[in-house]
Design a protein around this motif. Structure first.
Motif, PDB file in Angstrom:
ATOM      1  N   PRO A  78      80.294  -4.134 -29.600  1.00  0.00           N
ATOM      2  CA  PRO A  78      80.521  -5.355 -28.835  1.00  0.00           C
ATOM      3  C   PRO A  78      81.645  -5.218 -27.816  1.00  0.00           C
ATOM      4  O   PRO A  78      81.668  -5.922 -26.830  1.00  0.00           O
ATOM      5  CB  PRO A  78      80.887  -6.393 -29.894  1.00  0.00           C
ATOM      6  CG  PRO A  78      81.166  -5.640 -31.143  1.00  0.00           C
ATOM      7  CD  PRO A  78      80.562  -4.284 -31.006  1.00  0.00           C
ATOM      8  N   SER A  79      82.559  -4.293 -27.978  1.00  0.00           N
ATOM      9  CA  SER A  79      83.666  -4.192 -27.050  1.00  0.00           C
ATOM     10  C   SER A  79      83.435  -3.146 -25.980  1.00  0.00           C
ATOM     11  O   SER A  79      84.303  -2.884 -25.178  1.00  0.00           O
ATOM     12  CB  SER A  79      84.973  -3.916 -27.802  1.00  0.00           C
ATOM     13  OG  SER A  79      84.844  -2.710 -28.511  1.00  0.00           O
ATOM     14  N   GLY A  80      82.370  -2.507 -25.946  1.00  0.00           N
ATOM     15  CA  GLY A  80      82.096  -1.545 -24.893  1.00  0.00           C
ATOM     16  C   GLY A  80      82.318  -0.131 -25.349  1.00  0.00           C
ATOM     17  O   GLY A  80      82.199   0.204 -26.520  1.00  0.00           O
ATOM     18  N   ARG A  81      82.686   0.701 -24.427  1.00  0.00           N
ATOM     19  CA  ARG A  81      82.831   2.127 -24.697  1.00  0.00           C
ATOM     20  C   ARG A  81      84.093   2.405 -25.516  1.00  0.00           C
ATOM     21  O   ARG A  81      85.046   1.634 -25.478  1.00  0.00           O
ATOM     22  CB  ARG A  81      82.909   2.869 -23.380  1.00  0.00           C
ATOM     23  CG  ARG A  81      81.581   2.800 -22.639  1.00  0.00           C
ATOM     24  CD  ARG A  81      81.575   3.661 -21.424  1.00  0.00           C
ATOM     25  NE  ARG A  81      82.224   2.944 -20.328  1.00  0.00           N
ATOM     26  CZ  ARG A  81      82.842   3.496 -19.328  1.00  0.00           C
ATOM     27  NH1 ARG A  81      82.939   4.780 -19.246  1.00  0.00           N
ATOM     28  NH2 ARG A  81      83.364   2.786 -18.377  1.00  0.00           N
ATOM     29  N   PRO A  82      84.128   3.584 -26.213  1.00  0.00           N
ATOM     30  CA  PRO A  82      85.280   3.919 -27.038  1.00  0.00           C
ATOM     31  C   PRO A  82      86.566   4.035 -26.230  1.00  0.00           C
ATOM     32  O   PRO A  82      87.634   3.692 -26.706  1.00  0.00           O
ATOM     33  CB  PRO A  82      84.920   5.266 -27.653  1.00  0.00           C
ATOM     34  CG  PRO A  82      83.464   5.421 -27.516  1.00  0.00           C
ATOM     35  CD  PRO A  82      83.024   4.542 -26.388  1.00  0.00           C
ATOM     36  N   GLU A  83      86.538   4.489 -24.981  1.00  0.00           N
ATOM     37  CA  GLU A  83      87.746   4.597 -24.172  1.00  0.00           C
ATOM     38  C   GLU A  83      88.335   3.220 -23.872  1.00  0.00           C
ATOM     39  O   GLU A  83      89.542   3.023 -23.864  1.00  0.00           O
ATOM     40  CB  GLU A  83      87.460   5.314 -22.841  1.00  0.00           C
ATOM     41  CG  GLU A  83      87.026   6.730 -22.952  1.00  0.00           C
ATOM     42  CD  GLU A  83      85.496   6.852 -23.087  1.00  0.00           C
ATOM     43  OE1 GLU A  83      84.774   5.961 -22.621  1.00  0.00           O
ATOM     44  OE2 GLU A  83      85.068   7.817 -23.699  1.00  0.00           O
ATOM     45  N   GLU A  84      87.451   2.263 -23.636  1.00  0.00           N
ATOM     46  CA  GLU A  84      87.912   0.901 -23.354  1.00  0.00           C
ATOM     47  C   GLU A  84      88.572   0.295 -24.601  1.00  0.00           C
ATOM     48  O   GLU A  84      89.574  -0.385 -24.506  1.00  0.00           O
ATOM     49  CB  GLU A  84      86.753   0.026 -22.889  1.00  0.00           C
ATOM     50  CG  GLU A  84      86.259   0.363 -21.518  1.00  0.00           C
ATOM     51  CD  GLU A  84      85.049  -0.479 -21.145  1.00  0.00           C
ATOM     52  OE1 GLU A  84      84.674  -1.380 -21.933  1.00  0.00           O
ATOM     53  OE2 GLU A  84      84.495  -0.230 -20.086  1.00  0.00           O
ATOM     54  N   ARG A  85      87.947   0.541 -25.746  1.00  0.00           N
ATOM     55  CA  ARG A  85      88.521   0.038 -27.001  1.00  0.00           C
ATOM     56  C   ARG A  85      89.885   0.675 -27.258  1.00  0.00           C
ATOM     57  O   ARG A  85      90.821   0.022 -27.676  1.00  0.00           O
ATOM     58  CB  ARG A  85      87.601   0.329 -28.188  1.00  0.00           C
ATOM     59  CG  ARG A  85      86.435  -0.612 -28.272  1.00  0.00           C
ATOM     60  CD  ARG A  85      85.652  -0.371 -29.518  1.00  0.00           C
ATOM     61  NE  ARG A  85      85.146   1.001 -29.481  1.00  0.00           N
ATOM     62  CZ  ARG A  85      84.643   1.651 -30.494  1.00  0.00           C
ATOM     63  NH1 ARG A  85      84.569   1.077 -31.657  1.00  0.00           N
ATOM     64  NH2 ARG A  85      84.200   2.882 -30.390  1.00  0.00           N
TER      65      ARG A  85
END
Length: 164
Positions: free
Chosen positions: A8-15
């Motif tokens: 739900p929060s997007g890509r792992p880098e964004e998280r």
């Protein structure tokens, strides 16, 4: 439908970047709280130093006051003694007996003073002193009239009663 699940929060880098920002904000909040606590401790230390300084000042003032009080008592005693001597000398010349309180057995020598009585209220015993001054003893020794201390249990004569 049957594909890979999306976070739900997007890509792992964004998280990861979002978690870093949150951690940085928490770290900044902790630093601010720590700085505020350090400043508060500093203020408290200053207050304690100020209170200790004031306490020392008050102790010195109290010691000075006690010294001044003792010196004033001594000066008053010297004044009282010289006045007492004059009062006793005057009482001795105006009375037929040595200075002291007149009683029913030793009425005043002067007829016009025979009905006069000094009524006082001095609480405490005959040995009581006020600032090391034996007020009761000085009064009784210096007055050539009957002295009644109504606070000592002596009963003054009723109004209209003859004294003597």
């Amino acid at each position: 439908s049957g594909g890979a699940q999306q976070c739900p929060s997007g890509r792992p880098e964004e998280r990861l970047a979002e978690k870093r920002r949150a951690l940085q904000q928490q770290l900044e909040a902790l630093r601010q709280a720590e700085a505020a606590l350090a400043e508060e401790r500093h203020h408290q230390a200053e207050w304690l130093q100020d209170l200790e300084r004031r306490e020392r000042t008050l102790r010195c003032e109290r010691a000075g006051f006690r010294q001044a009080w003792a010196e004033q008592e001594t000066a008053l005693l010297h004044l009282i003694i010289f006045r007492l001597v004059r009062i006793q000398a005057t009482a001795a010349t105006e009375s037929a007996y040595a200075p002291g309180a007149a009683t029913e057995s030793e009425p005043s020598a002067h007829g016009r003073w025979s009905g006069v009585e000094v009524v006082v209220c001095i609480r405490g015993s005959m040995r009581a002193v006020a600032g090391e001054i034996p007020v009761h003893g000085i009064l009784r020794a210096s007055v050539a009239l009957a002295v009644t201390n109504i606070c000592e249990g002596d009963s003054p004569p009723a109004v209209g009663d003859a004294v003597g």
